[in-house]
Scaffold this active site. Sequence first.
Site, mmCIF file in Angstrom:
data_model
loop_
_atom_site.group_PDB
_atom_site.id
_atom_site.type_symbol
_atom_site.label_atom_id
_atom_site.label_comp_id
_atom_site.label_asym_id
_atom_site.label_seq_id
_atom_site.Cartn_x
_atom_site.Cartn_y
_atom_site.Cartn_z
ATOM 1 C CE LYS A 49 -3.957 -2.359 1.857
ATOM 2 N NZ LYS A 49 -4.513 -3.000 3.372
ATOM 3 C CD GLN A 83 -3.866 -4.591 6.350
ATOM 4 O OE1 GLN A 83 -3.758 -3.720 5.694
ATOM 5 N NE2 GLN A 83 -4.277 -5.642 5.830
ATOM 6 C CG ASP A 131 -10.345 -0.580 4.582
ATOM 7 O OD1 ASP A 131 -9.952 -0.808 3.490
ATOM 8 O OD2 ASP A 131 -9.655 -0.603 5.722
HETATM 9 N N1 GUN Z 1 -7.096 -6.760 5.420
HETATM 10 C C1 GUN Z 1 -7.279 -7.673 4.667
HETATM 11 N N2 GUN Z 1 -7.738 -6.640 3.552
HETATM 12 C C2 GUN Z 1 -8.007 -6.190 4.539
HETATM 13 C C3 GUN Z 1 -8.166 -4.183 3.617
HETATM 14 O O1 GUN Z 1 -9.016 -4.355 2.742
HETATM 15 N N3 GUN Z 1 -8.560 -3.489 4.488
HETATM 16 C C4 GUN Z 1 -8.111 -3.816 5.959
HETATM 17 N N4 GUN Z 1 -8.374 -2.473 6.533
HETATM 18 N N5 GUN Z 1 -7.339 -4.732 6.528
HETATM 19 C C5 GUN Z 1 -7.899 -5.651 5.330
#
Ligand code: GUN
Length: 285
Positions: A53, A97, A120
């Site tokens: 990211k 996350q 998200d």
């Molecule tokens: N953990 C696995 N996929 C995601 C996601 O798309 N967003 C977040 N915040 N955590 C994750």
Amino acid sequence: MAKIISGKIVSQRVRDDVKRETESIKAKNGIVPGLAVVIVGDDPASRVYVNNKKKACAEVGFKSEEYALSAETTQEELIALVKKLNASPEINGILVQLPLPKHINEKAVIEAISPEKDVDAFHVSNVGRIMIGDYHFLPCTPAGVMELIHSENIEICGKNCVVIGRSNIVGKPMAMLLLHENGTVTITHSRTKNLSEITRNADILVAAVGKPKFVTGDMVKNGAVVIDVGMDRDENGKLCGDVDFDSVEPKASYITPVPGGVGPMTIAMLMKNTLMAAKIQNGLI
Ligand code: GUN
């Protein structure tokens, strides 16, 4: 023989568009979109996602801030950080996350994120907006699936769309997005009876079940569009999806591979959401 829908190609296109628009708002308005990524503990898979990211942010010209907190961080400390980021004018998007350590209530943390910065789209207010079809952000994975379907101009209207999996992050919003485009949508899950009968009716089949090679050729109608959201490991520890590619591909008209299908789309859509957040917060939309 199915046509392979390449997430590598489509995600690159999305990121190029985001990069171009970022350069433009930087030049015209002096705005640099900012994303804060918060990781708690040292889960290796989460570490890889967070690094990807950060890399994607740099590529499209965003500012990114990483907050790597110890596994012992308390819920109160984490929420205090989220509130600080909510108030920071430099930060347009906040991503915590998941999964979080067991002693932290994920729901409480997600609800602490300002809905305007919830890139998200996990906050109840954004989930509710998706239900009524009035949204700014879509959760990144279902949004990425829609982008892949659109990239091939595949018709959704009136088609039988079957989603396997009912998670809040993928299955439920996925069903809603297909419904918004006038698909006839069925959500199936672990308690569904006669699953194969239902999947064999699908013109568009989205597998988000989290079980390696779960969808086999006998479960798929000839000519179906098959989208694989899975990120699993097979019996040899090799990365694979929820779809048994070898038996499904000969029957499908389109199929997404794993890796290189939905996976790369998720981060591209996160970039798109963060740019959108920056535009909204700066009054450009
Ligand atoms: N953990 C696995 N996929 C995601 C996601 O798309 N967003 C977040 N915040 N955590 C994750």
